[in-house]
Design an enzyme around this catalytic site. Structure first.
Site, PDB file in Angstrom:
ATOM      1  N   ILE A 121     -41.130  59.373  35.413  1.00  0.00           N
ATOM      2  CA  ILE A 121     -40.673  58.165  34.732  1.00  0.00           C
ATOM      3  C   ILE A 121     -39.211  58.015  35.131  1.00  0.00           C
ATOM      4  O   ILE A 121     -38.423  58.947  35.000  1.00  0.00           O
ATOM      5  CB  ILE A 121     -40.856  58.274  33.200  1.00  0.00           C
ATOM      6  CG1 ILE A 121     -40.396  56.998  32.489  1.00  0.00           C
ATOM      7  CG2 ILE A 121     -40.168  59.483  32.620  1.00  0.00           C
ATOM      8  CD1 ILE A 121     -40.732  56.973  31.000  1.00  0.00           C
ATOM      9  N   SER A 122     -38.854  56.860  35.688  1.00  0.00           N
ATOM     10  CA  SER A 122     -37.511  56.664  36.233  1.00  0.00           C
ATOM     11  C   SER A 122     -36.451  56.742  35.147  1.00  0.00           C
ATOM     12  O   SER A 122     -36.718  56.499  33.965  1.00  0.00           O
ATOM     13  CB  SER A 122     -37.415  55.305  36.932  1.00  0.00           C
ATOM     14  OG  SER A 122     -38.261  55.244  38.053  1.00  0.00           O
ATOM     15  N   GLN A 123     -35.219  57.067  35.561  1.00  0.00           N
ATOM     16  CA  GLN A 123     -34.125  57.085  34.598  1.00  0.00           C
ATOM     17  C   GLN A 123     -33.893  55.655  34.098  1.00  0.00           C
ATOM     18  O   GLN A 123     -34.084  54.678  34.831  1.00  0.00           O
ATOM     19  CB  GLN A 123     -32.865  57.661  35.225  1.00  0.00           C
ATOM     20  CG  GLN A 123     -32.215  56.776  36.272  1.00  0.00           C
ATOM     21  CD  GLN A 123     -30.880  57.315  36.759  1.00  0.00           C
ATOM     22  OE1 GLN A 123     -30.681  57.467  37.949  1.00  0.00           O
ATOM     23  NE2 GLN A 123     -29.969  57.575  35.852  1.00  0.00           N
ATOM     24  N   ARG A 126     -39.278  54.837  24.583  1.00  0.00           N
ATOM     25  CA  ARG A 126     -39.492  55.633  25.797  1.00  0.00           C
ATOM     26  C   ARG A 126     -40.232  56.936  25.506  1.00  0.00           C
ATOM     27  O   ARG A 126     -40.983  57.442  26.345  1.00  0.00           O
ATOM     28  CB  ARG A 126     -38.142  55.919  26.473  1.00  0.00           C
ATOM     29  CG  ARG A 126     -38.258  56.485  27.892  1.00  0.00           C
ATOM     30  CD  ARG A 126     -36.902  56.493  28.573  1.00  0.00           C
ATOM     31  NE  ARG A 126     -36.980  56.955  29.960  1.00  0.00           N
ATOM     32  CZ  ARG A 126     -36.421  58.077  30.418  1.00  0.00           C
ATOM     33  NH1 ARG A 126     -35.747  58.866  29.578  1.00  0.00           N
ATOM     34  NH2 ARG A 126     -36.529  58.417  31.684  1.00  0.00           N
TER      35      ARG A 126
END
Length: 208
Positions: free
Chosen positions: A58-60, A32
């Site tokens: 950027i999504s969790q 990530r």
């Protein structure tokens, strides 16, 4: 060998209800930190959303895992992603299926995402600069469509591009947003509400 930070995140996701080990393995396999600004690298494996510029995030990891799990993917699934963004969700999908199609309205983000995916040797992705509301008609139909930004209502073009038995997962709403799963059954669409969420809006049109 999975690092301690990654293992801690996976355990947290399991505690939050993520059951699909294939999805968890994909999250462990995708670095990530490669998809975010260096200033946030120390937060890469925290279960939080992070800014990526251009008003996008950027999504969790929990939301990435939850939405991916809801797609019920097999390696043969034909997948469309709306909102390439950083390319992180794209990379997760690329670890799970033979090929991914992804549309991004912001040209700069699309270019950066393509570069990151190539650096990670993920070559089973086709990206396109375009209006996510319109999907990718030339590549339709799809077994699974995932939308990583929230439209105020479910785009009819995306529903039309679902194959029989196909699943569309997306956040829907303005001030109040809910994650929805749409399944195509013949001429009908079965819509389930999953949980309350918060995403950036899905904007119509495209940006150079």
């Amino acid at each position: 060998m999975v690092s301690g930070r990654v293992q801690a995140l996976l355990e947290q996701l399991r505690a939050q209800g993520i059951r699909d080990e294939q999805v968890l393995n994909a999250l462990a396999a995708v670095p990530r930190e490669k998809f975010i600004d260096e200033a946030f690298e120390h937060k890469a494996w925290e279960n939080i959303a992070l800014p990526i510029g251009q008003g996008q995030t950027i999504s969790q990891p929990y939301m990435v895992a939850r939405m991916t799990e809801l797609l019920e993917l097999t390696p043969q699934s034909r997948v469309l992603e709306i909102g390439t963004g950083s390319g992180y969700q794209t990379a997760i999908l690329a670890h799970l299926v033979h090929h991914v199609c992804s549309v991004e309205r912001i040209k700069g983000l699309q270019w950066q995402a393509r570069r990151r995916l190539k650096q990670l040797d993920l070559h089973n992705v086709s990206t396109r600069h375009g209006d996510g509301w319109q999907g990718w008609q030339a590549r339709a139909p799809f077994d699974a469509i995932i939308v990583t930004a929230a439209p105020p209502e479910i785009p009819t073009a995306l529903m039309a591009q679902l194959d029989e038995g196909g699943i569309l997962v997306l956040p829907v709403g303005d001030e109040q947003q809910f994650l929805k799963r749409v399944r195509r059954r013949g001429g009908e669409f079965i819509i389930d509400t999953v949980e309350a969420v918060r995403f950036v809006p899905l904007v119509k049109g495209e940006l150079a």
